[in-house]
Design a protein around this motif. Structure first.
Motif, PDB file in Angstrom:
ATOM      1  N   GLY A 194       0.807  -1.211   0.000  1.00 27.71           N
ATOM      2  CA  GLY A 194       0.000   0.000   0.000  1.00 27.71           C
ATOM      3  C   GLY A 194       0.842   1.262   0.000  1.00 27.71           C
ATOM      4  N   SER A 195       1.907   1.250   0.779  1.00 27.12           N
ATOM      5  CA  SER A 195       2.752   2.438   0.909  1.00 27.12           C
ATOM      6  C   SER A 195       3.526   2.740  -0.362  1.00 27.12           C
ATOM      7  N   LEU A 196       3.676   1.748  -1.224  1.00 27.55           N
ATOM      8  CA  LEU A 196       4.357   1.982  -2.493  1.00 27.55           C
ATOM      9  C   LEU A 196       3.712   3.141  -3.253  1.00 27.55           C
ATOM     10  N   THR A 197       2.399   3.269  -3.191  1.00 31.38           N
ATOM     11  CA  THR A 197       1.715   4.349  -3.899  1.00 31.38           C
ATOM     12  C   THR A 197       2.309   5.699  -3.550  1.00 31.38           C
ATOM     13  N   VAL A 238       5.967   6.324  -4.792  1.00 26.36           N
ATOM     14  CA  VAL A 238       6.004   6.700  -6.204  1.00 26.36           C
ATOM     15  C   VAL A 238       5.416   8.095  -6.410  1.00 26.36           C
ATOM     16  N   ALA A 239       4.311   8.400  -5.735  1.00 39.33           N
ATOM     17  CA  ALA A 239       3.697   9.726  -5.879  1.00 39.33           C
ATOM     18  C   ALA A 239       4.656  10.821  -5.432  1.00 39.33           C
ATOM     19  N   SER A 240       5.355  10.583  -4.337  1.00 38.34           N
ATOM     20  CA  SER A 240       6.356  11.540  -3.871  1.00 38.34           C
ATOM     21  C   SER A 240       7.482  11.680  -4.884  1.00 38.34           C
ATOM     22  N   PHE A 259      -0.607   3.117  -7.128  1.00 38.87           N
ATOM     23  CA  PHE A 259       0.468   2.414  -7.823  1.00 38.87           C
ATOM     24  C   PHE A 259       0.655   1.083  -7.099  1.00 38.87           C
ATOM     25  N   ARG A 260      -0.174   0.132  -7.402  1.00 38.60           N
ATOM     26  CA  ARG A 260      -0.150  -1.126  -6.689  1.00 38.60           C
ATOM     27  C   ARG A 260       0.797  -2.106  -7.352  1.00 38.60           C
ATOM     28  N   ALA A 261       1.373  -2.972  -6.514  1.00 39.65           N
ATOM     29  CA  ALA A 261       2.325  -3.961  -7.008  1.00 39.65           C
ATOM     30  C   ALA A 261       2.219  -5.203  -6.137  1.00 39.65           C
ATOM     31  N   PRO A 262       2.554  -6.372  -6.678  1.00 44.35           N
ATOM     32  CA  PRO A 262       2.456  -7.609  -5.899  1.00 44.35           C
ATOM     33  C   PRO A 262       3.461  -7.654  -4.750  1.00 44.35           C
TER      34      PRO A 262
END
Length: 213
Positions: free
Chosen positions: A155-158, A161-163, A177-180
């Motif tokens: 979840g925090s990956l979003t 990437v946004a930052s 920006f979801r990822a496995p």
């Protein structure tokens, strides 16, 4: 060129137990540990020998364990930062996912989404979650080191990437920006224009070669 590799931790006990993750301090499963080894090996193959590397990780056990495998191959110790944690689901953390599903109030399609109250006591708003990830990224990117690894959560990956791309926090209400689990996202910044690319999002090719249990 700066390259930032963002790792989402692999399979953890909360995944297989069907409970809410968030700040619940779950551990990697045996399969997750094997995947962490593959992640470390994939990163080692992508970063030149002798290059200086910085390693950052959320301070929860599942990300620390992942970072330990990475750090072992690079000869560095992870810098732990609680701002890189997953979203806090408050009292739902560690409870069955069905418990949260029955109480969760999804954000509206239009209107205020960042400060939305999800109906779970103690849960972070999306705004609070985003602000701490943005602050962590600001500190990481102050370093001039060209190769950086961040071990965080899906979840925090979003917000990592946004930052990275300079999206204002106030505009992140619809960002995803979801990822496995166990993925590597590769971010590049060039030295001339200082443009920032999302070169590869959620790469899991390295997991195809993970040894079986």
């Amino acid at each position: 060129m700066r390259t930032l590799y963002v790792v989402t931790h692999p399979e953890a006990t909360h995944h297989v137990e069907g409970v809410v993750g968030g700040w619940h301090n779950s551990r990697l499963t045996p399969a997750g540990v094997r995947a962490a080894v593959s992640i470390a090996e994939a990163l080692r193959s992508r970063i030149p020998d002798g290059a200086e590397v910085e390693l950052y990780a959320s301070d929860l056990r599942r990300t620390v364990r992942t970072a330990e495998e990475v750090g072992r191959l690079f000869g560095v110790r992870p810098s732990l930062d609680d701002r890189l944690r997953e979203k806090s689901y408050g009292e739902a953390g560690g409870k069955p996912q069905s418990w949260l599903d029955q109480r969760f109030v999804p954000p509206p399609a239009v209107g205020e989404r960042m400060e939305h109250d999800e109906g779970v006591r103690g849960a972070e708003t999306k705004a609070a979650w985003a602000r701490r990830l943005y602050a962590a990224m600001d500190d990481i990117l102050r370093s001039p080191v060209a190769h950086q690894i961040v071990v965080t959560h899906g979840g925090s990956l979003t917000f990592v990437v946004a930052s990275w791309i300079g999206m204002p926090v106030a505009s992140a209400g619809y960002a995803s920006f979801r990822a496995p689990s166990g993925s590597i996202t590769t971010l590049h910044e060039d030295d001339f224009f200082h443009n920032r690319q999302v070169a590869r999002l959620g790469d899991t090719r390295h997991l195809d070669s993970a040894p079986a249990g």
